[in-house]
Design a protein around this motif. Structure first.
Motif, mmCIF file in Angstrom:
data_model
loop_
_atom_site.group_PDB
_atom_site.id
_atom_site.type_symbol
_atom_site.label_atom_id
_atom_site.label_comp_id
_atom_site.label_asym_id
_atom_site.label_seq_id
_atom_site.Cartn_x
_atom_site.Cartn_y
_atom_site.Cartn_z
ATOM 1 N N GLN A 1 -21.466 -27.304 -27.075
ATOM 2 C CA GLN A 1 -20.388 -27.871 -26.268
ATOM 3 C C GLN A 1 -19.758 -26.791 -25.402
ATOM 4 O OE1 GLN A 1 -18.984 -31.084 -26.001
ATOM 5 N NE2 GLN A 1 -17.728 -30.191 -24.419
ATOM 6 N N GLN A 2 -19.671 -27.050 -24.117
ATOM 7 C CA GLN A 2 -18.963 -26.135 -23.226
ATOM 8 C C GLN A 2 -17.698 -26.823 -22.747
ATOM 9 O OE1 GLN A 2 -21.297 -24.605 -20.022
ATOM 10 N NE2 GLN A 2 -22.423 -23.239 -21.363
ATOM 11 N N TYR A 3 -16.586 -26.200 -23.038
ATOM 12 C CA TYR A 3 -15.301 -26.754 -22.634
ATOM 13 C C TYR A 3 -14.929 -26.163 -21.286
ATOM 14 C CZ TYR A 3 -15.102 -28.331 -27.443
ATOM 15 O OH TYR A 3 -15.379 -28.931 -28.641
ATOM 16 N N LYS A 4 -14.860 -27.020 -20.273
ATOM 17 C CA LYS A 4 -14.580 -26.570 -18.904
ATOM 18 C C LYS A 4 -13.109 -26.717 -18.521
ATOM 19 C CE LYS A 4 -18.758 -25.563 -17.477
ATOM 20 N NZ LYS A 4 -19.100 -24.237 -16.989
ATOM 21 N N ARG A 5 -12.373 -27.570 -19.259
ATOM 22 C CA ARG A 5 -10.974 -27.824 -18.914
ATOM 23 C C ARG A 5 -10.145 -27.711 -20.197
ATOM 24 N NH1 ARG A 5 -10.143 -28.649 -14.007
ATOM 25 N NH2 ARG A 5 -8.207 -29.763 -14.255
ATOM 26 N N VAL A 6 -9.622 -26.501 -20.415
ATOM 27 C CA VAL A 6 -8.911 -26.169 -21.653
ATOM 28 C C VAL A 6 -7.409 -26.232 -21.396
ATOM 29 C CG1 VAL A 6 -8.575 -24.442 -23.451
ATOM 30 C CG2 VAL A 6 -10.822 -24.660 -22.326
ATOM 31 N N LEU A 7 -6.743 -27.125 -22.105
ATOM 32 C CA LEU A 7 -5.293 -27.263 -22.009
ATOM 33 C C LEU A 7 -4.668 -26.613 -23.225
ATOM 34 C CD1 LEU A 7 -2.842 -28.606 -20.518
ATOM 35 C CD2 LEU A 7 -3.155 -30.538 -22.095
ATOM 36 N N VAL A 8 -3.706 -25.728 -23.000
ATOM 37 C CA VAL A 8 -3.028 -25.072 -24.125
ATOM 38 C C VAL A 8 -1.524 -25.326 -24.017
ATOM 39 C CG1 VAL A 8 -2.903 -22.812 -22.982
ATOM 40 C CG2 VAL A 8 -2.778 -22.923 -25.462
ATOM 41 N N ALA B 1 -11.911 -20.373 -21.959
ATOM 42 C CA ALA B 1 -12.031 -20.669 -20.530
ATOM 43 C C ALA B 1 -12.942 -19.663 -19.832
ATOM 44 C CB ALA B 1 -10.649 -20.685 -19.876
ATOM 45 N N LYS B 2 -12.786 -18.399 -20.155
ATOM 46 C CA LYS B 2 -13.642 -17.371 -19.538
ATOM 47 C C LYS B 2 -15.103 -17.535 -19.961
ATOM 48 C CE LYS B 2 -12.277 -13.143 -19.870
ATOM 49 N NZ LYS B 2 -11.618 -11.891 -20.284
ATOM 50 N N ARG B 3 -15.337 -17.735 -21.233
ATOM 51 C CA ARG B 3 -16.700 -17.853 -21.755
ATOM 52 C C ARG B 3 -17.439 -19.039 -21.125
ATOM 53 N NH1 ARG B 3 -15.486 -17.081 -26.755
ATOM 54 N NH2 ARG B 3 -14.953 -19.208 -27.266
ATOM 55 N N ASN B 4 -16.709 -20.111 -20.823
ATOM 56 C CA ASN B 4 -17.321 -21.309 -20.266
ATOM 57 C C ASN B 4 -17.133 -21.441 -18.758
ATOM 58 O OD1 ASN B 4 -18.322 -22.621 -22.758
ATOM 59 N ND2 ASN B 4 -16.157 -22.625 -23.297
ATOM 60 N N GLU B 5 -16.580 -20.376 -18.139
ATOM 61 C CA GLU B 5 -16.290 -20.401 -16.700
ATOM 62 C C GLU B 5 -15.502 -21.666 -16.339
ATOM 63 O OE1 GLU B 5 -20.027 -19.906 -14.694
ATOM 64 O OE2 GLU B 5 -20.299 -17.881 -15.500
ATOM 65 N N ALA C 1 -3.051 -14.807 -17.700
ATOM 66 C CA ALA C 1 -4.393 -15.398 -17.703
ATOM 67 C C ALA C 1 -5.194 -14.934 -16.486
ATOM 68 C CB ALA C 1 -4.299 -16.922 -17.722
ATOM 69 N N LEU C 2 -4.554 -14.881 -15.335
ATOM 70 C CA LEU C 2 -5.242 -14.425 -14.120
ATOM 71 C C LEU C 2 -5.649 -12.960 -14.247
ATOM 72 C CD1 LEU C 2 -3.019 -16.209 -11.441
ATOM 73 C CD2 LEU C 2 -5.398 -16.783 -12.035
ATOM 74 N N LYS C 3 -4.768 -12.141 -14.806
ATOM 75 C CA LYS C 3 -5.083 -10.726 -15.012
ATOM 76 C C LYS C 3 -6.249 -10.535 -15.977
ATOM 77 C CE LYS C 3 -0.447 -9.018 -14.088
ATOM 78 N NZ LYS C 3 0.827 -8.587 -14.688
ATOM 79 N N GLN C 4 -6.382 -11.460 -16.934
ATOM 80 C CA GLN C 4 -7.459 -11.355 -17.914
ATOM 81 C C GLN C 4 -8.768 -11.980 -17.423
ATOM 82 O OE1 GLN C 4 -6.688 -11.863 -22.123
ATOM 83 N NE2 GLN C 4 -4.488 -11.979 -21.700
ATOM 84 N N GLY C 5 -8.766 -12.513 -16.207
ATOM 85 C CA GLY C 5 -10.018 -12.968 -15.618
ATOM 86 C C GLY C 5 -10.243 -14.465 -15.513
ATOM 87 N N VAL C 6 -9.263 -15.282 -15.888
ATOM 88 C CA VAL C 6 -9.403 -16.720 -15.685
ATOM 89 C C VAL C 6 -9.131 -16.989 -14.209
ATOM 90 C CG1 VAL C 6 -8.586 -19.012 -16.320
ATOM 91 C CG2 VAL C 6 -8.645 -17.198 -18.033
ATOM 92 N N THR C 7 -10.038 -17.686 -13.551
ATOM 93 C CA THR C 7 -9.905 -17.846 -12.098
ATOM 94 C C THR C 7 -9.125 -19.085 -11.679
ATOM 95 O OG1 THR C 7 -12.067 -18.937 -12.014
ATOM 96 C CG2 THR C 7 -12.008 -16.552 -11.608
ATOM 97 N N ASN C 8 -9.052 -20.091 -12.548
ATOM 98 C CA ASN C 8 -8.334 -21.310 -12.190
ATOM 99 C C ASN C 8 -7.337 -21.647 -13.287
ATOM 100 O OD1 ASN C 8 -7.467 -23.683 -11.019
ATOM 101 N ND2 ASN C 8 -9.256 -24.861 -11.645
ATOM 102 N N VAL C 9 -6.039 -21.526 -12.983
ATOM 103 C CA VAL C 9 -4.982 -21.803 -13.945
ATOM 104 C C VAL C 9 -3.993 -22.783 -13.320
ATOM 105 C CG1 VAL C 9 -3.172 -20.827 -15.403
ATOM 106 C CG2 VAL C 9 -5.196 -19.452 -14.865
ATOM 107 N N GLU C 10 -3.720 -23.864 -14.040
ATOM 108 C CA GLU C 10 -2.755 -24.863 -13.585
ATOM 109 C C GLU C 10 -1.618 -24.936 -14.603
ATOM 110 O OE1 GLU C 10 -4.635 -28.649 -12.686
ATOM 111 O OE2 GLU C 10 -6.487 -27.603 -12.139
ATOM 112 N N THR C 11 -0.405 -25.189 -14.133
ATOM 113 C CA THR C 11 0.737 -25.276 -15.041
ATOM 114 C C THR C 11 1.383 -26.657 -14.945
ATOM 115 O OG1 THR C 11 2.280 -24.383 -13.386
ATOM 116 C CG2 THR C 11 1.218 -22.806 -14.886
ATOM 117 N N TYR C 12 1.925 -27.081 -16.072
ATOM 118 C CA TYR C 12 2.580 -28.387 -16.163
ATOM 119 C C TYR C 12 3.861 -28.256 -16.964
ATOM 120 C CZ TYR C 12 -2.025 -30.066 -14.830
ATOM 121 O OH TYR C 12 -3.210 -30.271 -14.171
ATOM 122 N N ILE C 13 4.934 -28.767 -16.406
ATOM 123 C CA ILE C 13 6.180 -28.919 -17.149
ATOM 124 C C ILE C 13 6.341 -30.413 -17.373
ATOM 125 C CG2 ILE C 13 8.688 -28.669 -17.154
ATOM 126 C CD1 ILE C 13 8.348 -26.266 -15.269
#
Length: 154
Positions: free
Chosen positions: A3-10, A29-33, A76-88
């Motif tokens: 299983q590759q998780y492409k959309r990880v919500l934390v 997220a990084k491992r699965n791009e 997350a961006l500094k650690q190499g995740v290229t796409n980060v979205e935020t939700y309040i």
């Protein structure tokens, strides 16, 4: 097939457990791009009666959530995740994570800490992580902050 998780919500709330879940979510997220979604829920039930008299509480909670999410996003961006979205989200963390945030982000994995900041709610009506497990539209990974009890066993 793996299983590759492409959309990880934390789910993040500023607790140590949420920090652990966040760090593991970055790795997934990084491992699965994949993309990383960060959600913070402002529990409006906690100050609903006071808010009728003082709307600054809601404003302060939103400001805190925005600062918290931006800090996590920058990390997350500094650690190499290229796409980060935020939700309040606003309301009950249980339903906001499983219903609103997971749907808006189209999550295929939700990660959360085993416990969070709201110990009173956990004692009275059950944990947020338990609810997420039972009602999530996708897979869930609950992250523990403690060392495993068997680590010293030889």
């Amino acid at each position: 097939m793996l299983q590759q998780y492409k959309r990880v919500l934390v789910a993040v709330d500023g607790s140590k457990e949420a920090e652990s879940a966040f760090q593991k979510a970055i790795q997934v997220a990084k491992r699965n791009e994949g993309s990383l979604g960060l959600v913070h829920v402002i529990d409006t039930r906690a100050f609903s009666s006071v808010a009728n008299y003082d709307t600054s509480m809601a404003d302060k909670a939103t400001e805190y959530a925005d600062e918290l999410l931006n800090g996590y996003k920058d990390d997350a961006l500094k650690q190499g995740v290229t796409n980060v979205e935020t939700y309040i989200e606003y309301g009950s963390p249980k339903t906001a994570i499983t219903k609103e945030a997971a749907k808006a982000f189209k999550a295929d994995l939700i990660m959360c800490g085993a416990t969070g900041l709201n110990a009173v709610e956990r004692l009275l009506i059950g944990s947020v992580s338990e609810y997420i497990i039972r009602h999530s539209p996708c897979d869930v990974l609950v992250v523990r902050n403690e060392d495993p009890v068997y680590k010293d066993d030889k």
